[in-house]
Design a protein around this motif. Structure first.
Motif, PDB file in Angstrom:
ATOM      1  N   ASP A 153       0.643  -1.390  -0.292  1.00 21.44           N
ATOM      2  CA  ASP A 153      -0.075  -0.162  -0.133  1.00 21.44           C
ATOM      3  C   ASP A 153       0.788   1.107   0.015  1.00 21.44           C
ATOM      4  O   ASP A 153       0.747   2.215   1.219  1.00 21.44           O
ATOM      5  CB  ASP A 153      -1.388   0.273   1.053  1.00 21.44           C
ATOM      6  CG  ASP A 153      -2.534  -0.714   0.951  1.00 21.44           C
ATOM      7  OD1 ASP A 153      -2.360  -1.422   0.246  1.00 21.44           O
ATOM      8  OD2 ASP A 153      -3.113  -1.266   2.046  1.00 21.44           O
ATOM      9  N   ASN A 154       1.388   1.527  -0.639  1.00 19.91           N
ATOM     10  CA  ASN A 154       2.836   3.169  -1.290  1.00 19.91           C
ATOM     11  C   ASN A 154       2.454   2.976  -2.793  1.00 19.91           C
ATOM     12  O   ASN A 154       2.719   2.405  -3.733  1.00 19.91           O
ATOM     13  CB  ASN A 154       3.981   2.750  -0.804  1.00 19.91           C
ATOM     14  CG  ASN A 154       4.176   1.215  -1.677  1.00 19.91           C
ATOM     15  OD1 ASN A 154       5.230   1.483  -3.162  1.00 19.91           O
ATOM     16  ND2 ASN A 154       4.823   0.472  -0.987  1.00 19.91           N
ATOM     17  N   GLU A 155       2.748   4.188  -2.814  1.00 21.22           N
ATOM     18  CA  GLU A 155       2.112   4.678  -4.241  1.00 21.22           C
ATOM     19  C   GLU A 155       3.112   4.149  -5.205  1.00 21.22           C
ATOM     20  O   GLU A 155       1.862   3.569  -6.107  1.00 21.22           O
ATOM     21  CB  GLU A 155       2.403   5.928  -4.588  1.00 21.22           C
ATOM     22  CG  GLU A 155       1.477   6.631  -5.464  1.00 21.22           C
ATOM     23  CD  GLU A 155       1.729   8.517  -5.181  1.00 21.22           C
ATOM     24  OE1 GLU A 155       1.264   8.882  -6.257  1.00 21.22           O
ATOM     25  OE2 GLU A 155       2.173   9.227  -4.704  1.00 21.22           O
ATOM     26  N   GLU A 156       4.151   3.805  -5.289  1.00 21.59           N
ATOM     27  CA  GLU A 156       4.942   3.366  -6.601  1.00 21.59           C
ATOM     28  C   GLU A 156       4.565   1.083  -7.112  1.00 21.59           C
ATOM     29  O   GLU A 156       4.459   1.596  -8.395  1.00 21.59           O
ATOM     30  CB  GLU A 156       6.491   2.621  -5.621  1.00 21.59           C
ATOM     31  CG  GLU A 156       7.568   2.681  -7.275  1.00 21.59           C
ATOM     32  CD  GLU A 156       8.876   2.475  -6.669  1.00 21.59           C
ATOM     33  OE1 GLU A 156       9.215   2.227  -7.076  1.00 21.59           O
ATOM     34  OE2 GLU A 156       9.452   2.816  -5.839  1.00 21.59           O
ATOM     35  N   ILE A 158       1.142   0.779  -5.470  1.00 20.60           N
ATOM     36  CA  ILE A 158      -0.015   1.119  -6.496  1.00 20.60           C
ATOM     37  C   ILE A 158       0.500   1.273  -7.610  1.00 20.60           C
ATOM     38  O   ILE A 158      -0.349   0.315  -8.431  1.00 20.60           O
ATOM     39  CB  ILE A 158      -0.281   2.291  -5.429  1.00 20.60           C
ATOM     40  CG1 ILE A 158      -0.866   0.897  -4.060  1.00 20.60           C
ATOM     41  CG2 ILE A 158      -2.008   2.432  -6.054  1.00 20.60           C
ATOM     42  CD1 ILE A 158      -1.180   2.959  -3.198  1.00 20.60           C
ATOM     43  N   LYS A 159       0.864   2.038  -8.392  1.00 20.21           N
ATOM     44  CA  LYS A 159       0.712   2.334  -9.266  1.00 20.21           C
ATOM     45  C   LYS A 159       1.620   0.657 -10.130  1.00 20.21           C
ATOM     46  O   LYS A 159       0.141   0.512 -11.415  1.00 20.21           O
ATOM     47  CB  LYS A 159       2.180   2.910  -9.910  1.00 20.21           C
ATOM     48  CG  LYS A 159       2.164   3.335 -11.438  1.00 20.21           C
ATOM     49  CD  LYS A 159       2.965   4.712 -11.729  1.00 20.21           C
ATOM     50  CE  LYS A 159       3.955   5.621 -13.425  1.00 20.21           C
ATOM     51  NZ  LYS A 159       4.511   5.983 -12.980  1.00 20.21           N
ATOM     52  N   LYS A 160       2.264  -0.139 -10.063  1.00 22.95           N
ATOM     53  CA  LYS A 160       2.628  -0.921 -11.114  1.00 22.95           C
ATOM     54  C   LYS A 160       1.993  -2.161 -10.528  1.00 22.95           C
ATOM     55  O   LYS A 160       0.719  -2.876 -12.034  1.00 22.95           O
ATOM     56  CB  LYS A 160       3.402  -1.756  -9.998  1.00 22.95           C
ATOM     57  CG  LYS A 160       5.216  -1.312 -10.394  1.00 22.95           C
ATOM     58  CD  LYS A 160       6.227  -1.497  -9.079  1.00 22.95           C
ATOM     59  CE  LYS A 160       7.839  -1.115  -9.146  1.00 22.95           C
ATOM     60  NZ  LYS A 160       9.150  -1.196  -8.788  1.00 22.95           N
ATOM     61  N   ARG A 161       0.281  -2.540 -10.077  1.00 24.06           N
ATOM     62  CA  ARG A 161      -0.470  -2.987  -9.374  1.00 24.06           C
ATOM     63  C   ARG A 161      -1.566  -2.303 -10.087  1.00 24.06           C
ATOM     64  O   ARG A 161      -1.857  -3.749 -10.956  1.00 24.06           O
ATOM     65  CB  ARG A 161      -1.010  -3.078  -7.563  1.00 24.06           C
ATOM     66  CG  ARG A 161       0.086  -3.662  -7.436  1.00 24.06           C
ATOM     67  CD  ARG A 161      -0.101  -3.299  -5.647  1.00 24.06           C
ATOM     68  NE  ARG A 161      -1.456  -3.895  -5.516  1.00 24.06           N
ATOM     69  CZ  ARG A 161      -1.806  -3.808  -3.933  1.00 24.06           C
ATOM     70  NH1 ARG A 161      -1.930  -2.363  -3.081  1.00 24.06           N
ATOM     71  NH2 ARG A 161      -2.885  -4.393  -4.165  1.00 24.06           N
ATOM     72  N   LEU A 162      -2.212  -1.149 -10.697  1.00 26.32           N
ATOM     73  CA  LEU A 162      -2.682  -1.257 -10.925  1.00 26.32           C
ATOM     74  C   LEU A 162      -2.656  -1.401 -12.640  1.00 26.32           C
ATOM     75  O   LEU A 162      -3.110  -2.025 -13.932  1.00 26.32           O
ATOM     76  CB  LEU A 162      -3.319   0.678 -11.346  1.00 26.32           C
ATOM     77  CG  LEU A 162      -3.710   0.244  -9.927  1.00 26.32           C
ATOM     78  CD1 LEU A 162      -4.106   1.800  -9.796  1.00 26.32           C
ATOM     79  CD2 LEU A 162      -5.394   0.021  -9.778  1.00 26.32           C
TER      80      LEU A 162
END
Length: 205
Positions: A153-156, A158-162
């Motif tokens: 649950d961190n921005e970097e 999250i971007k990869k997960r999306l």
């Protein structure tokens, strides 16, 4: 609806072949877990989250758990064989207790996963796809990350997960289009569940 397990434990003669399976698909932060909880309460399904099963394995600190944790920290997908084994074991345990209807949350994430699940575990009865914008999912995950303690649950990450979600999931949704119901999941929990109920009530479980 016929999905609430009998209090008396029973062995299902058909095993997982008799199971009714609803795939619940949505990006990270789409709210599918919250909706699954409401489906369980109203319709008596057994909710199995691939993510929860994986995290439980990680917390067990087994060798497999440590290996899975390294993969999850990178925002990558866990190997299919590992996820299938966890799901199959969990479902077989529940079927032995008389449970017949399952919500499979967060799985499949790509077409091969769905095809192998149907071949090796049980057939898919239907699909619920919770559609949410990337901006909304990102904000929900960042907010959750303040208290969840989850490594992803961190921005970097999250971007990869999306990005992974979109690349892998479109062919899956296309494949299951005849079994799918798309839920616009930007509203309140109750507004979204109203749409979920329309779908659930239209089926014979």
């Amino acid at each position: 609806m016929g999905c609430i397990a009998s209090k008396q434990k029973e062995k299902s003669t058909g095993g997982l072949k008799d199971a009714k399976v609803l795939f619940v698909i949505g990006g990270p932060g789409s709210g599918k877990g919250t909706q699954c909880a409401k489906i369980v309460e109203k319709y008596g399904f057994c909710h199995l989250s691939s993510g929860d099963l994986l995290r439980a394995e990680v917390q067990s600190e087994s060798d497999r758990g440590k290996r899975l944790n390294e993969i999850m920290e990178k925002g990558e997908l866990v190997p299919l064989d590992e996820v299938l084994a966890l799901l199959r074991d969990a479902m077989e345990k529940k079927v032995s207790e008389g449970v017949k209807c399952f919500l499979i949350d967060g799985y499949p994430r790509e077409l091969e996963q769905g095809e192998r699940f149907e071949k090796e575990v049980a057939g898919c009865t239907g699909v619920l796809y919770f559609e949410v914008s990337d901006d909304t999912m990102t904000q929900r995950l960042l907010e959750r990350g303040k208290t969840s303690g989850r490594v992803d649950d961190n921005e970097e990450t999250i971007k990869k997960r999306l990005e992974t979600f979109h690349n892998q999931t479109k062919p899956l949704i296309d494949h299951y289009k005849d079994k799918s119901n798309i839920i616009k999941a930007e509203g309140t929990v109750d507004e979204i569940f109203t749409e979920v109920q329309k779908y659930m009530d239209s089926k014979k479980w």
